[in-house]
Design a protein around this motif. Structure first.
Motif, PDB file in Angstrom:
ATOM      1  N   ALA A 248      -9.713  -0.936  -5.059  1.00 26.01           N
ATOM      2  CA  ALA A 248      -8.857  -1.368  -6.159  1.00 26.01           C
ATOM      3  C   ALA A 248      -9.457  -2.509  -6.955  1.00 26.01           C
ATOM      4  O   ALA A 248      -9.195  -2.651  -8.151  1.00 26.01           O
ATOM      5  CB  ALA A 248      -7.486  -1.786  -5.607  1.00 26.01           C
TER       6      ALA A 248
ATOM      7  N   TYR B 121       0.835  -1.202   0.000  1.00 21.66           N
ATOM      8  CA  TYR B 121       0.000   0.000   0.000  1.00 21.66           C
ATOM      9  C   TYR B 121       0.873   1.256   0.000  1.00 21.66           C
ATOM     10  O   TYR B 121       1.998   1.254   0.492  1.00 21.66           O
ATOM     11  CB  TYR B 121      -0.889   0.032   1.243  1.00 21.66           C
ATOM     12  N   ARG B 122       0.308   2.314  -0.572  1.00 24.21           N
ATOM     13  CA  ARG B 122       0.928   3.633  -0.480  1.00 24.21           C
ATOM     14  C   ARG B 122      -0.195   4.637  -0.258  1.00 24.21           C
ATOM     15  O   ARG B 122      -1.099   4.747  -1.081  1.00 24.21           O
ATOM     16  CB  ARG B 122       1.688   3.979  -1.762  1.00 24.21           C
TER      17      ARG B 122
ATOM     18  N   TYR C 157       1.590  -4.216 -17.145  1.00 24.15           N
ATOM     19  CA  TYR C 157       1.077  -4.602 -15.834  1.00 24.15           C
ATOM     20  C   TYR C 157      -0.377  -5.085 -15.897  1.00 24.15           C
ATOM     21  O   TYR C 157      -1.126  -4.727 -16.807  1.00 24.15           O
ATOM     22  CB  TYR C 157       1.211  -3.433 -14.861  1.00 24.15           C
TER      23      TYR C 157
ATOM     24  N   GLY D  16       0.016  -1.749  -9.709  1.00 28.16           N
ATOM     25  CA  GLY D  16       1.113  -1.840 -10.664  1.00 28.16           C
ATOM     26  C   GLY D  16       2.246  -2.733 -10.200  1.00 28.16           C
ATOM     27  O   GLY D  16       3.008  -3.256 -11.010  1.00 28.16           O
ATOM     28  N   THR D  17       2.364  -2.936  -8.893  1.00 31.33           N
ATOM     29  CA  THR D  17       3.441  -3.783  -8.369  1.00 31.33           C
ATOM     30  C   THR D  17       2.999  -5.233  -8.209  1.00 31.33           C
ATOM     31  O   THR D  17       3.773  -6.073  -7.768  1.00 31.33           O
ATOM     32  CB  THR D  17       3.919  -3.260  -6.994  1.00 31.33           C
TER      33      THR D  17
ATOM     34  N   GLU E  51      -3.688   3.241  -0.489  1.00 27.85           N
ATOM     35  CA  GLU E  51      -4.145   2.707  -1.769  1.00 27.85           C
ATOM     36  C   GLU E  51      -3.287   1.514  -2.176  1.00 27.85           C
ATOM     37  O   GLU E  51      -2.059   1.585  -2.141  1.00 27.85           O
ATOM     38  CB  GLU E  51      -4.081   3.782  -2.862  1.00 27.85           C
ATOM     39  N   LEU E  52      -3.943   0.438  -2.557  1.00 27.55           N
ATOM     40  CA  LEU E  52      -3.233  -0.752  -3.004  1.00 27.55           C
ATOM     41  C   LEU E  52      -2.563  -0.458  -4.337  1.00 27.55           C
ATOM     42  O   LEU E  52      -3.194   0.042  -5.266  1.00 27.55           O
ATOM     43  CB  LEU E  52      -4.224  -1.908  -3.165  1.00 27.55           C
ATOM     44  N   GLN E  53      -1.280  -0.728  -4.446  1.00 28.03           N
ATOM     45  CA  GLN E  53      -0.511  -0.417  -5.651  1.00 28.03           C
ATOM     46  C   GLN E  53      -0.574  -1.582  -6.641  1.00 28.03           C
ATOM     47  O   GLN E  53       0.278  -2.469  -6.645  1.00 28.03           O
ATOM     48  CB  GLN E  53       0.940  -0.102  -5.281  1.00 28.03           C
TER      49      GLN E  53
ATOM     50  N   ASP F  87      -0.877   3.957 -17.548  1.00 30.45           N
ATOM     51  CA  ASP F  87       0.306   3.645 -16.741  1.00 30.45           C
ATOM     52  C   ASP F  87       0.742   2.193 -16.881  1.00 30.45           C
ATOM     53  O   ASP F  87       1.929   1.888 -16.856  1.00 30.45           O
ATOM     54  CB  ASP F  87       0.016   3.973 -15.281  1.00 30.45           C
ATOM     55  N   HIS F  88      -0.225   1.263 -17.047  1.00 31.43           N
ATOM     56  CA  HIS F  88       0.151  -0.143 -17.150  1.00 31.43           C
ATOM     57  C   HIS F  88       0.894  -0.445 -18.459  1.00 31.43           C
ATOM     58  O   HIS F  88       1.514  -1.484 -18.595  1.00 31.43           O
ATOM     59  CB  HIS F  88      -1.071  -1.055 -16.999  1.00 31.43           C
TER      60      HIS F  88
END
Length: 295
Positions: free
Chosen positions: A87, A35-36, A207, A43-44, A39-41, A136-137
């Motif tokens: 998410a 999380y950041r 991603y 992309g990772t 928010e669940l990231q 972004d993906h």
């Protein structure tokens, strides 16, 4: 997370309270790293499947019910659960059963086409940057538009029917690319939509995501592999394959999917969309037109 969940179940079943607490703390530490700002990231989490997200949800739910944790800690876990829900709210259902989200179509002789693509002036890979900049993906990719819908049809009614596409400037200088896709479209029984050459550099990926654009709802997507290294992965739903040059694949981009180039060389695919002409046979508009002609 599935591993932590299994260890928690095992420790709880055997009554090892100390071990259970240690495993739970380790699981929560791993979860926090995903999380950041609450928010669940996504992309990772390129390798995650729907069951992975469910395992994370179960671990957080177990922690939320653990009275030994402080109120402050449980409040943080609650925020993480909300972030997970946000998410995954619009994700399609998990792929189950024998549904085929990636279907091999045929082998295609791409030697001449691959040679043409290898001769492309580097300039072209920097002309059409909207895809990697807006999505972004797709940020690791480079694209060249081969065909796009006609300019006067940009305000088309998205969900229905054929929208004529035209060659882009690129196609007039590299004609074999466009000619081959036109031939494949005729064979597949589709009206061509957008067509692009997409390059994915070595050791990079597209991603995990799914496409919900209106334009795509009635269209099928295909990948033709032009060049790649030994490890060129396509994944859609519960189907995952290491694809090779010359292979043409139907690719369901309406469910969770990803791509990865795990080799030392760039990967180049032709990606194209098509409206299945068979749908026109069942179209109410076509049926009405046919009935008028019969009188």
């Amino acid at each position: 997370m599935q591993g932590y969940l299994e260890m928690l179940w095992s420790a709880g079943k055997k009554g090892h309270e100390g071990l259970y607490a240690e495993i739970l703390q380790a699981a929560l530490a791993s979860a926090s790293a995903l999380y950041r700002g609450g928010e669940l990231q996504l992309g990772t989490l390129a390798h995650w499947t729907p069951p992975d997200f469910e395992s994370l949800r179960e671990v957080l739910s177990i922690a939320l019910r653990t009275k030994e944790l402080s109120l402050w800690k449980r409040a943080g876990i609650f925020r993480q659960l909300r972030g997970l829900s946000r998410a995954t709210r619009w994700m399609p259902p998990a792929a189950t059963g024998e549904q085929k989200y990636l279907v091999f179509q045929k082998m295609v002789d791409v030697r001449e086409l691959a040679a043409e693509v290898n001769s492309i002036a580097p300039y072209w890979w920097g002309v059409h940057t909207r895809r990697q900049e807006a999505l972004d993906h797709h940020r690791h990719t480079q694209s060249i538009l081969v065909r796009n819908r006609k300019a006067h049809e940009r305000a088309y009614q998205p969900a229905d029917g054929v929208h004529e596409s035209v060659e882009m400037d690129f196609s007039r200088q590299y004609p074999k690319t466009n000619a081959l896709v036109l031939s494949l479209a005729q064979e597949l029984g589709i009206a061509l939509g957008r067509v692009a050459l997409v390059k994915l550099p070595a050791h990079s990926q597209v991603y995990r995501h799914f496409d919900d654009e209106e334009y795509l709802k009635e269209r099928d997507r295909y990948h033709l592999v032009l060049s790649c290294g030994e490890r060129n992965l396509l994944e859609s739903g519960n189907n995952r394959f290491n694809v090779k040059p010359g292979e043409l694949w139907f690719f369901d981009n309406k469910v969770m999917h990803r791509a990865a180039n795990l080799s030392d060389t760039p990967r180049v695919h032709i990606i194209f969309d098509g409206y299945p002409l068979g749908k026109l046979e069942d179209s109410p508009v076509k049926s009405e037109a046919d009935s008028k002609r019969s009188y």
